[in-house]
Design a protein around this motif. Structure first.
Motif, PDB file in Angstrom:
ATOM      1  N   ALA A 135       0.949  -1.225   0.139  1.00 58.76           N
ATOM      2  CA  ALA A 135      -0.177   0.148  -0.911  1.00 58.76           C
ATOM      3  C   ALA A 135       0.622   1.450  -0.102  1.00 58.76           C
ATOM      4  O   ALA A 135       2.042   1.233   0.901  1.00 58.76           O
ATOM      5  CB  ALA A 135      -0.507   0.327   1.131  1.00 58.76           C
ATOM      6  N   GLU A 136       0.478   2.635  -0.589  1.00 56.03           N
ATOM      7  CA  GLU A 136       1.022   3.254  -1.130  1.00 56.03           C
ATOM      8  C   GLU A 136       1.374   4.485   0.394  1.00 56.03           C
ATOM      9  O   GLU A 136       1.645   4.610   1.391  1.00 56.03           O
ATOM     10  CB  GLU A 136       0.741   4.424  -2.367  1.00 56.03           C
ATOM     11  CG  GLU A 136       1.671   5.388  -2.465  1.00 56.03           C
ATOM     12  CD  GLU A 136       1.098   6.440  -3.291  1.00 56.03           C
ATOM     13  OE1 GLU A 136       2.093   7.245  -4.247  1.00 56.03           O
ATOM     14  OE2 GLU A 136      -0.056   5.799  -4.582  1.00 56.03           O
ATOM     15  N   TRP A 137      -0.246   4.094   0.873  1.00 57.94           N
ATOM     16  CA  TRP A 137      -0.229   5.039   2.330  1.00 57.94           C
ATOM     17  C   TRP A 137      -1.455   3.448   3.059  1.00 57.94           C
ATOM     18  O   TRP A 137      -2.157   2.828   2.838  1.00 57.94           O
ATOM     19  CB  TRP A 137      -1.682   5.857   2.029  1.00 57.94           C
ATOM     20  CG  TRP A 137      -1.167   7.181   1.117  1.00 57.94           C
ATOM     21  CD1 TRP A 137      -1.886   7.463  -0.226  1.00 57.94           C
ATOM     22  CD2 TRP A 137       0.127   7.909   0.697  1.00 57.94           C
ATOM     23  NE1 TRP A 137      -0.755   7.777  -1.693  1.00 57.94           N
ATOM     24  CE2 TRP A 137       0.254   8.691  -0.673  1.00 57.94           C
ATOM     25  CE3 TRP A 137       0.915   8.400   1.967  1.00 57.94           C
ATOM     26  CZ2 TRP A 137       1.561   9.212  -0.774  1.00 57.94           C
ATOM     27  CZ3 TRP A 137       1.894   9.345   1.865  1.00 57.94           C
ATOM     28  CH2 TRP A 137       1.762   9.597   0.465  1.00 57.94           C
ATOM     29  N   LEU A 138      -0.782   4.018   4.969  1.00 56.70           N
ATOM     30  CA  LEU A 138      -1.523   3.603   5.850  1.00 56.70           C
ATOM     31  C   LEU A 138      -2.225   4.044   6.528  1.00 56.70           C
ATOM     32  O   LEU A 138      -1.986   5.706   7.643  1.00 56.70           O
ATOM     33  CB  LEU A 138      -0.642   2.586   6.676  1.00 56.70           C
ATOM     34  CG  LEU A 138       0.231   1.932   5.391  1.00 56.70           C
ATOM     35  CD1 LEU A 138       1.297   1.406   6.206  1.00 56.70           C
ATOM     36  CD2 LEU A 138      -0.226   0.805   5.426  1.00 56.70           C
ATOM     37  N   VAL A 160      -6.688   9.105   3.361  1.00 59.30           N
ATOM     38  CA  VAL A 160      -4.619   9.948   3.954  1.00 59.30           C
ATOM     39  C   VAL A 160      -4.698  11.445   4.110  1.00 59.30           C
ATOM     40  O   VAL A 160      -4.746  11.617   5.372  1.00 59.30           O
ATOM     41  CB  VAL A 160      -3.854   9.066   3.133  1.00 59.30           C
ATOM     42  CG1 VAL A 160      -2.491  10.096   4.207  1.00 59.30           C
ATOM     43  CG2 VAL A 160      -3.836   7.531   4.045  1.00 59.30           C
ATOM     44  N   LEU A 161      -5.844  12.214   3.189  1.00 53.36           N
ATOM     45  CA  LEU A 161      -5.005  14.034   2.781  1.00 53.36           C
ATOM     46  C   LEU A 161      -6.209  14.178   4.098  1.00 53.36           C
ATOM     47  O   LEU A 161      -6.262  14.922   4.522  1.00 53.36           O
ATOM     48  CB  LEU A 161      -5.553  14.323   1.422  1.00 53.36           C
ATOM     49  CG  LEU A 161      -4.442  14.171   0.411  1.00 53.36           C
ATOM     50  CD1 LEU A 161      -5.002  14.289  -0.912  1.00 53.36           C
ATOM     51  CD2 LEU A 161      -2.947  15.099   1.454  1.00 53.36           C
ATOM     52  N   PRO A 174      -4.193  -0.455   4.918  1.00 58.43           N
ATOM     53  CA  PRO A 174      -4.272   0.178   3.369  1.00 58.43           C
ATOM     54  C   PRO A 174      -4.993   1.342   2.961  1.00 58.43           C
ATOM     55  O   PRO A 174      -7.051   1.119   3.825  1.00 58.43           O
ATOM     56  CB  PRO A 174      -4.724  -0.546   2.712  1.00 58.43           C
ATOM     57  CG  PRO A 174      -3.951  -1.545   2.811  1.00 58.43           C
ATOM     58  CD  PRO A 174      -4.604  -2.360   4.472  1.00 58.43           C
ATOM     59  N   ALA A 175      -4.976   2.188   2.655  1.00 55.87           N
ATOM     60  CA  ALA A 175      -6.006   3.867   2.574  1.00 55.87           C
ATOM     61  C   ALA A 175      -5.486   4.714   1.213  1.00 55.87           C
ATOM     62  O   ALA A 175      -4.295   4.303   0.569  1.00 55.87           O
ATOM     63  CB  ALA A 175      -5.802   4.279   3.853  1.00 55.87           C
TER      64      ALA A 175
END
Length: 119
Positions: free
Chosen positions: A57-60, A95-96, A89-90
């Motif tokens: 995942a790129e973002w968590l 995330v923003l 993962p998100a």
């Protein structure tokens, strides 16, 4: 070999010794060949596993102990997130939104900096 209790000649003894060593070497080579085959199989299985592994995942998002509140935001390769065991993962937008709602950014991987959000 000589029969009837006569001692072996030196030549017969050397030929016998050669046969013994040859048989031992064949057994040892067969054993090493099995080890090689087993290791090749392990490496092939490891490669197949790596090929099937999904992209990280790129973002968590890190959730609290009760799994409902959001505790922190991480980049996908953050070592601290991996140790917490409470991350999921998100997508980037989630995330923003979390960062804009004052969810803390991880101090180790700095996802806010990676996203271009300044504190």
């Amino acid at each position: 070999m000589s029969g009837g209790g006569e001692p072996l000649s030196r030549l017969e003894a050397l030929r016998f010794a050669r046969r013994v060593v040859e048989e031992q070497a064949e057994r040892q080579l067969a054993l090493i060949d099995r080890w090689i085959a087993n290791e090749e199989q392990r490496q092939a299985e490891r490669r197949r596993g790596e090929e099937k592994r999904p992209e990280p995942a790129e973002w968590l998002i890190q959730y609290g102990l009760n799994r409902s509140n959001v505790d922190a935001v991480h980049t996908g390769d953050c070592w601290a997130a991996a140790r917490s065991g409470r991350c999921r993962p998100a997508p980037r937008q989630q995330v923003l939104d979390a960062l804009l709602q004052q969810v803390p950014a991880c101090v180790h991987c700095r996802p806010d900096t990676a996203l271009g959000i300044l504190e």
